[in-house]
Write a protein that holds these residues in place. Structure first.
Motif, PDB file in Angstrom:
ATOM      1  N   PRO B 140     -11.644  14.975 -13.476  1.00 11.45           N
ATOM      2  CA  PRO B 140     -10.873  14.273 -14.519  1.00 11.45           C
ATOM      3  C   PRO B 140      -9.930  13.254 -13.874  1.00 11.45           C
ATOM      4  CG  PRO B 140     -10.018  16.496 -14.175  1.00 11.45           C
ATOM      5  CD  PRO B 140     -11.251  16.378 -13.330  1.00 11.45           C
ATOM      6  N   PRO B 141      -9.576  12.196 -14.591  1.00  6.92           N
ATOM      7  CA  PRO B 141      -8.659  11.204 -14.026  1.00  6.92           C
ATOM      8  C   PRO B 141      -7.276  11.795 -13.788  1.00  6.92           C
ATOM      9  CG  PRO B 141      -9.088  10.733 -16.341  1.00  6.92           C
ATOM     10  CD  PRO B 141      -9.992  11.854 -15.957  1.00  6.92           C
ATOM     11  N   ASP B 142      -6.576  11.244 -12.807  1.00  8.54           N
ATOM     12  CA  ASP B 142      -5.198  11.661 -12.553  1.00  8.54           C
ATOM     13  C   ASP B 142      -4.282  10.664 -13.251  1.00  8.54           C
ATOM     14  OD1 ASP B 142      -2.699  12.251 -11.654  1.00  8.54           O
ATOM     15  OD2 ASP B 142      -3.143  11.986  -9.520  1.00  8.54           O
ATOM     16  N   GLU B 143      -3.594  11.131 -14.270  1.00  8.12           N
ATOM     17  CA  GLU B 143      -2.735  10.248 -15.063  1.00  8.12           C
ATOM     18  C   GLU B 143      -1.275  10.614 -14.906  1.00  8.12           C
ATOM     19  OE1 GLU B 143      -4.278  10.893 -19.003  1.00  8.12           O
ATOM     20  OE2 GLU B 143      -5.972   9.566 -18.591  1.00  8.12           O
ATOM     21  N   SER B 144      -0.979  11.465 -13.915  1.00 13.08           N
ATOM     22  CA  SER B 144       0.341  12.098 -13.903  1.00 13.08           C
ATOM     23  C   SER B 144       1.496  11.149 -13.594  1.00 13.08           C
ATOM     24  CB  SER B 144       0.342  13.249 -12.905  1.00 13.08           C
ATOM     25  OG  SER B 144      -0.029  12.767 -11.628  1.00 13.08           O
ATOM     26  N   ASN B 145       1.319  10.177 -12.696  1.00 14.22           N
ATOM     27  CA  ASN B 145       2.497   9.370 -12.328  1.00 14.22           C
ATOM     28  C   ASN B 145       2.671   8.200 -13.281  1.00 14.22           C
ATOM     29  OD1 ASN B 145       1.745   6.618 -11.074  1.00 14.22           O
ATOM     30  ND2 ASN B 145       0.213   8.024 -10.269  1.00 14.22           N
ATOM     31  N   PRO B 146       3.879   7.646 -13.356  1.00 13.37           N
ATOM     32  CA  PRO B 146       4.143   6.604 -14.359  1.00 13.37           C
ATOM     33  C   PRO B 146       3.580   5.226 -14.020  1.00 13.37           C
ATOM     34  CG  PRO B 146       6.181   7.202 -13.215  1.00 13.37           C
ATOM     35  CD  PRO B 146       5.109   8.103 -12.685  1.00 13.37           C
ATOM     36  N   PHE B 147       3.006   5.040 -12.834  1.00 14.13           N
ATOM     37  CA  PHE B 147       2.643   3.686 -12.433  1.00 14.13           C
ATOM     38  C   PHE B 147       1.154   3.355 -12.521  1.00 14.13           C
ATOM     39  CE2 PHE B 147       6.604   4.708 -10.254  1.00 14.13           C
ATOM     40  CZ  PHE B 147       7.396   3.692 -10.747  1.00 14.13           C
ATOM     41  N   PHE B 148       0.309   4.281 -12.062  1.00 12.69           N
ATOM     42  CA  PHE B 148      -1.118   3.943 -12.096  1.00 12.69           C
ATOM     43  C   PHE B 148      -2.018   5.165 -12.268  1.00 12.69           C
ATOM     44  CE2 PHE B 148       0.308   4.045  -7.641  1.00 12.69           C
ATOM     45  CZ  PHE B 148      -0.571   4.949  -7.060  1.00 12.69           C
ATOM     46  N   TYR B 149      -3.218   4.868 -12.785  1.00 13.54           N
ATOM     47  CA  TYR B 149      -4.232   5.905 -12.964  1.00 13.54           C
ATOM     48  C   TYR B 149      -5.112   5.981 -11.732  1.00 13.54           C
ATOM     49  CZ  TYR B 149      -3.241   5.265 -17.955  1.00 13.54           C
ATOM     50  OH  TYR B 149      -2.634   5.178 -19.169  1.00 13.54           O
ATOM     51  N   ARG B 150      -5.652   7.168 -11.478  1.00 14.85           N
ATOM     52  CA  ARG B 150      -6.720   7.289 -10.499  1.00 14.85           C
ATOM     53  C   ARG B 150      -7.933   7.866 -11.218  1.00 14.85           C
ATOM     54  NH1 ARG B 150      -7.271   7.450  -5.045  1.00 14.85           N
ATOM     55  NH2 ARG B 150      -5.024   7.455  -4.742  1.00 14.85           N
ATOM     56  N   CYS B 155     -14.406   6.086  -8.086  1.00  8.91           N
ATOM     57  CA  CYS B 155     -14.084   5.948  -6.657  1.00  8.91           C
ATOM     58  C   CYS B 155     -15.362   5.925  -5.832  1.00  8.91           C
ATOM     59  CB  CYS B 155     -13.204   7.113  -6.229  1.00  8.91           C
ATOM     60  SG  CYS B 155     -12.877   7.159  -4.480  1.00  8.91           S
ATOM     61  N   ILE B 156     -15.444   4.991  -4.885  1.00 13.58           N
ATOM     62  CA  ILE B 156     -16.648   4.912  -4.055  1.00 13.58           C
ATOM     63  C   ILE B 156     -16.371   5.389  -2.634  1.00 13.58           C
ATOM     64  CG2 ILE B 156     -17.650   3.049  -5.427  1.00 13.58           C
ATOM     65  CD1 ILE B 156     -16.700   1.159  -3.113  1.00 13.58           C
ATOM     66  N   MET B 157     -15.244   6.055  -2.428  1.00 12.36           N
ATOM     67  CA  MET B 157     -14.928   6.680  -1.135  1.00 12.36           C
ATOM     68  C   MET B 157     -14.886   5.687   0.015  1.00 12.36           C
ATOM     69  SD  MET B 157     -14.508   9.788  -1.796  1.00 12.36           S
ATOM     70  CE  MET B 157     -14.649  10.480  -3.406  1.00 12.36           C
ATOM     71  N   CYS B 158     -14.425   4.468  -0.276  1.00  9.17           N
ATOM     72  CA  CYS B 158     -14.347   3.481   0.798  1.00  9.17           C
ATOM     73  C   CYS B 158     -13.175   3.776   1.726  1.00  9.17           C
ATOM     74  CB  CYS B 158     -14.221   2.081   0.215  1.00  9.17           C
ATOM     75  SG  CYS B 158     -12.630   1.796  -0.569  1.00  9.17           S
ATOM     76  N   GLY B 159     -12.191   4.532   1.221  1.00  4.73           N
ATOM     77  CA  GLY B 159     -11.074   4.926   2.074  1.00  4.73           C
ATOM     78  C   GLY B 159      -9.992   3.862   2.245  1.00  4.73           C
ATOM     79  N   ARG B 160     -10.128   2.724   1.547  1.00  2.98           N
ATOM     80  CA  ARG B 160      -9.104   1.689   1.720  1.00  2.98           C
ATOM     81  C   ARG B 160      -7.725   2.194   1.311  1.00  2.98           C
ATOM     82  NH1 ARG B 160     -11.023  -4.082  -0.753  1.00  2.98           N
ATOM     83  NH2 ARG B 160     -12.763  -4.522   0.644  1.00  2.98           N
ATOM     84  N   CYS B 161      -7.647   2.918   0.207  1.00  3.03           N
ATOM     85  CA  CYS B 161      -6.336   3.379  -0.267  1.00  3.03           C
ATOM     86  C   CYS B 161      -5.714   4.328   0.746  1.00  3.03           C
ATOM     87  CB  CYS B 161      -6.472   4.051  -1.637  1.00  3.03           C
ATOM     88  SG  CYS B 161      -7.639   5.413  -1.692  1.00  3.03           S
TER      89      CYS B 161
END
Ligand code: SF4
Ligand code: SF4
Ligand code: SF4
Ligand code: FES
Lengths: 161, 903
Positions: B140-150, B155-161
């Motif tokens: 499920p998506p992570d919507e917990s923080n006030p700034f952005f969704y994950r 996600c394509i697991m590129c690892g950039r983040c």
């Protein structure tokens, strides 16, 4: 979660010798985790956090490593680990029913541990004794040709003592 | 050095038939780029070290086995590379097919569609859908923080983040967890990011090639092709990050997002305020029409009515009580052009030097102290150049929170092996990384710095050549620090003598040592002395005038440097030119017309004093909020209320505006043109992205209209023309005409058009000739703890809010993550007072008391409590001490004595 949460003090005392023994080289992460697991039976979160600080490794990285390897347990494990076989043979002969019975009897889902830390329930692919299917292991002991009724008897044996 | 070692040898190769020569060690990917060929890539990014994770950049290299990844393969002489051969294209299709097998391709509703690398490449190689029909990863998506969704399923697991969080931010909030099919990007123990070390810079969002990371503010705000970008400058701190406002046109054009601009200050990176703090622009609280006081409230009015009233009332006061009964506060948040016009109005039209702004409250001591010691009150070096340092000495600056993107330079330097010394009453984030941490008591900086100089001189570690050739006053300095032994300093500061010695030796011996300081140094009754001590330390060791060295005051507000440069100060004309110098004054009189006042004007705190006493009768405040920013707020309110007439010009009805007789609605940074000057003296262009709300006007336009009504026509076609006037009057801005600024702006001094600007000051000689070493003497703060008020209070900023919070507290994400005021208390102190974490407490000083929650943490020392000053509902400045530094007239916002008890 568990009724016998480790006291901070006790945890530190048991952890420190492990850390000191391995030193601070980041390559020590996995051996340290193995020793922590040997000491506590699983990887207590506080111990992982402390070890990550000790090694100056980000906690996210440590978590990545311990979740990568199947050998590491993040939750406390019971005194008796029940492995219900769901290999092809067991599956065909009612392995699922056995699993369900154990699960119901103990009130926990596969992967979990009873609050009194007596039992941990796991599902495994094949225990390698298909002739005896459906089977379950309790620690090193194998129980054969199980059905829901027999499950109760087996569990009763381990409930006391 | 031989030729070979400084000029890496070139390697020649061909890429798609084009010949190209690149330095040895370059990757095939970079070589192709040099040849004008962009190789498709997903995991590679210019900010990050290549990992070869996605394999999309595969190329065919003649004679090589398989298809190597271009981003990890170094060039070799004579290589023949094909980037789009049949085999390569086939391989890329297969890779994309595999990636799509685990990607929820919801392009119809995905915000990223139109700006998504995966979508681009799927289109380019004609991969409409995956040919694999197995199970797909389902989290499920992570919507917990006030700034952005994950969105894990994109996600394509590129690892950039993960890598940007590690390699650039050094935060390491996230990593891969689990393995194989179950792999995901996660925090440790999968807590929400707000419980992890994450600082919400959003640089991970910026580098994500797909729609897996999405800013909440931009959701549903428009498709990518409906949005255009406007390059401008961040409105928050003095780092002056370049940013692109993403604008959706329409009947009412709106800002719908922000991305980093690759300017020289930030190279594309941003912090949480710059990236997620822009939505105050469209807040319903924005002022849209002039307001005139009526009884206890306000009524809306037309511009004509409001400005006529202002001109008439200020005129009457001037008539009756003389020009010096008027005073103005210009603004470190407004543009150079606006500050220039404002002080021109005060000086040329009103005839007084009573003009100042909140620089008084942050870096007045730097302007005065560095002016005295070196001849120029600004940061000596540049942001980019900080990375060259082999040692950082950070004192009185919580750089990670106060100047976030600048702190990334320090972290880059640390990664390259630089040492770090931190001196601060609080264990800041940088202190955690420091090789030496000096946790001194608030207000004891001169003792600490003087003892370091003592050690250096006693052990002969000074740079004798530099001292002899480029300084004066070494004997007086030497005599004065004789008494400041490390042992004495230990007693005063609480820092062990041997740590002081170590720090002194490290600093003196470093090849290139840069000092960074901020308000922990300046906001003291000894602020000027503190700055003089820093200036002396650097000069004695010859750590100034070269790359990677210098004395670097980190300016707070986005344009506090510019507001000072433009003469928003009571003692100098624009460009720090003294009105006491007849020749200089006449230059301005010729340009402006009327004779100029020659008597010293009042500073911020003095203005309040004078207002309370009835000497100041009318005030014009542009974009400042003294009702929250100044010390001893009870007194400030009394002063402002006793004015005959108060005009406040702002974008919101601030605490100060509420007290005004007339409130004028101004345009915000995104709604006007002009320039800001950042902490490294870089003048950068601001561009208009959207129109102001309602009838709000740019500050410069309001000033022009008011001046005209007061009998002094100011007619400018726009900010560019105002700057042209500045270039004629301020020598260091001579080459700052808009046409010459270029994309990245220029650093002053830039005396004539075409001049490249000056990244490093005092190279061959100091601005005043020789650096002057002033004798040092330790004086304790004006108020220290006693039995009645037994604790030190120190105040400061936090990452998520800005100054008086009028903008950040109207930015949804920033407000959500730090909604409430708090006071940091050491666990031992808290235990002694019977206070537990989260409990409401009362903090009281001799001037007032506030109620807020206790945050029990050992970041602060046992004797010290800390309160962020952004919160009006528990304003730290109710407590602070208005005692002034005798020279810089800066109040002692960093130290006073308080008592804490459960409320
Ligand atoms: S927002 Fe910044 S700190 Fe947080 S996870 Fe992303 S890169 Fe790391
Ligand atoms: S979230 Fe984005 S940047 Fe991070 S691994 Fe997934 S696709 Fe790459
Ligand atoms: S570091 Fe300063 S200028 Fe840069 S984005 Fe953050 S607040 Fe804006
Ligand atoms: S871009 Fe080279 S492997 Fe991903």
């Amino acid at each position: 979660m568990s009724a016998v949460a480790l006291k901070e003090q006790e945890l530190k005392q048991r952890l420190e010798p492990i850390l000191v023994r391995h030193g601070r080289a980041p390559s020590g992460l996995i051996p340290i985790m193995q020793d922590i697991q040997a000491e506590f039976g699983y990887l207590p979160r506080e111990a992982v956090e402390e070890a990550a600080r000790w090694l100056k490794i980000p906690l996210s990285k440590a978590y990545g490593v311990i979740t990568f390897y199947a050998q590491f347990h993040l939750k406390p494990r019971g005194k008796y680990v029940l492995r219900v076989c769901l290999g092809t043979a067991c599956h065909v002969r009612g392995g699922e029913k056995v699993l369900e019975a154990v699960s119901q009897e103990l009130g926990i889902a596969p992967g979990d541990t009873t609050p009194d830390l007596r039992f941990t329930l796991e599902r495994v692919a094949c225990l390698g004794c298909c002739g005896l299917a459906p089977t379950m292991m309790v620690n090193d002991q194998t129980f054969a040709r199980l059905n829901p009724q027999k499950v109760k008897e087996v569990l009763a044996q381990f409930a006391e003592s | 050095m031989t030729m070979n070692s400084c000029q890496p040898s070139l390697v020649a190769l061909t890429v798609d038939g084009r010949e190209v020569s690149v330095p040895a060690g370059t990757t095939v990917f970079e070589a192709a780029r040099a040849a004008g060929i962009e190789i498709p890539h997903l995991c590679h990014h210019p900010w990050l070290k290549p990992t070869g994770a996605c394999r999309l950049c595969v190329v065919e290299i003649k004679g090589a086995r398989g298809l190597p990844t271009a981003c990890t393969t170094p060039v070799a002489p004579g290589m023949v590379v094909q980037t789009e051969s049949e085999r390569v294209v086939e391989a890329r299709r297969e890779i994309l097919d595999l990636i799509l097998a685990n990607h929820a391709a919801e392009c119809l509703t995905c915000e990223k569609a139109g700006d998504c690398r995966l979508q681009d490449y799927a289109y380019r190689y004609g991969v409409a859908r995956t040919s694999y029909h197995g199970e797909r990863r389902q989290y499920p998506p992570d919507e917990s923080n006030p700034f952005f969704y994950r969105y894990h399923d994109r996600c394509i697991m590129c690892g950039r983040c993960i890598r940007v969080c590690d390699e650039v931010m050094a935060v390491n909030a996230i990593d891969y967890a689990y393995r194989g099919f179950r792999t995901k990007v996660a925090t440790a123990y999968e807590v929400g990011l707000e419980e992890s070390p994450c600082v919400f810079c959003g640089n991970c969002v910026a580098v994500c090639p797909t729609g897996a990371l999405q800013p909440k503010l931009s959701v549903g705000q428009g498709r990518r092709w409906e949005i255009h970008k406007v390059r401008t400058v961040c409105p928050y701190c003095g780092v002056g990050c370049s940013l692109d406002l993403e604008v959706r046109d329409g009947e009412r054009p709106r800002v719908v997002g922000v991305s980093g601009g690759d300017g020289p200050t930030n190279e594309g990176l941003l912090c949480v305020k710059g990236r997620f703090g822009w939505d105050f622009l469209h807040s319903p609280d924005r002022l849209t029409r002039p307001l005139i006081r009526e009884g206890d409230g306000f009524r809306e009015a037309s511009w004509d009515e409001a400005l006529d009233l202002v001109a008439r009332r200020l005129g009457e006061i001037r008539e009756k009580h003389g020009p010096h009964s008027l005073a103005g506060l210009c603004s470190a948040k407004c543009t150079n052009e606006e500050n220039y016009l404002f002080q021109k109005l005060v000086r040329a039209v009103w005839g007084t030097n009573n003009v100042d702004h909140c620089a008084r409250l942050c870096h007045a001591s730097s302007v005065v102290g560095l002016g005295m010691a070196y001849g120029s009150g600004a940061m000596t070096n540049s942001l980019a150049d900080l990375e060259q340092a082999t040692l950082y000495f950070v004192i009185g600056s919580n750089t990670t929170e106060g100047h976030p993107v600048l702190s990334l330079r320090v972290k880059r330097g640390l990664r390259a092996g630089a040492k770090l010394i931190v001196a601060d009453p609080r264990r800041t984030e940088l202190a955690e990384r420091a090789d030496i941490f000096l946790q001194h008591l608030p207000g004891t900086d001169v003792a600490l710095l003087g003892a370091m100089i003592h050690v250096i001189l006693e052990e002969g570690l000074e740079n004798r050549e530099f001292v002899a050739a480029r300084t004066e006053g070494i004997d007086e300095l030497r005599a004065s620090v004789a008494a400041l032994t490390p042992e004495y300093a230990e007693r005063v500061t609480g820092v062990p003598a041997d740590l002081i010695q170590q720090a002194a030796r490290e600093y003196a011996r470093a090849e290139r040592a840069a000092i960074l300081y901020a308000m922990g140094i300046t906001q003291h009754t000894t602020g000027t002395d503190n700055v003089l001590a820093i200036a002396a330390l650097a000069a004695v060791c010859g750590q100034v005038g070269r790359e990677g060295t210098g004395v670097n005051p980190l300016r707070g507000q986005n344009n506090v440097q510019g507001a000072c440069d433009m003469g928003g100060l009571p003692n100098v004309l624009p460009g720090y030119q003294s009105y006491r110098d007849g020749g200089l004054r006449r230059k301005f009189e010729e340009a402006w017309g009327p004779p100029l006042p020659t008597g010293d004007g009042l500073t911020v705190v003095e203005m309040m004093e004078a207002a309370a006493q009835g000497r100041i009768r009318g005030m014009y405040i542009m974009g400042e909020n003294p009702m929250l920013s100044d010390p001893d707020l009870g007194h400030v309110e009394e002063a402002l209320r006793s004015l005959d007439f108060l005009v406040v010009q702002d974008i919101f009805l601030t605490e100060t505006a509420r007290l005004a007789h007339v409130v004028l609605p101004a345009a915000a940074f995104a709604e006007k043109e002009g320039t800001f000057t950042n902490t490294e003296r870089r003048v950068q262009l601001l561009r208009r992205a959207v129109p102001p709300p309602g009838e709000a006007l740019a500050d410069w336009e309001i000033i022009c209209r008011l001046a005209e009504r007061m009998g002094y026509p100011m007619s400018y076609a726009g900010p560019a023309e105002i700057m042209d006037e500045v270039t004629r009057l301020v020598p260091s801005y001579g080459g700052m005409g808009y046409a010459y600024l270029g994309e990245g702006g220029k650093q002053w001094p830039c005396p004539q058009p075409g001049h490249p600007g000056t990244p490093i000051l005092h190279r061959e000689k100091f601005a005043r000739g020789r650096a002057r070493l002033f004798p040092l003497e330790f004086r304790p703060p004006a108020e220290v703890p006693d039995t009645e008020y037994p604790l030190y209070l120190t105040t400061g900023r936090i990452l998520f809010h800005y100054h008086t919070g009028s903008m950040t507290r109207r930015a949804r994400g920033l407000q959500a993550i730090r909604p409430d005021p708090y006071v940091e208390i050491h666990p031992d102190t808290a235990a002694g007072l019977g206070i537990t974490d989260g409990q409401m407490v009362e903090v009281a000083s001799r001037r007032g008391s506030i109620r807020l929650r206790a945050l029990v943490t050992d970041r602060t020392a046992p004797a010290v409590v800390f309160i962020p000053f952004h919160y009006a509902e528990a304003a730290a400045n109710v407590l602070t001490n208005p005692a002034l530094d005798p020279q810089a007239r800066i109040p002692e916002l960093k130290v006073c004595a308080v008592r804490v008890r459960p409320a």
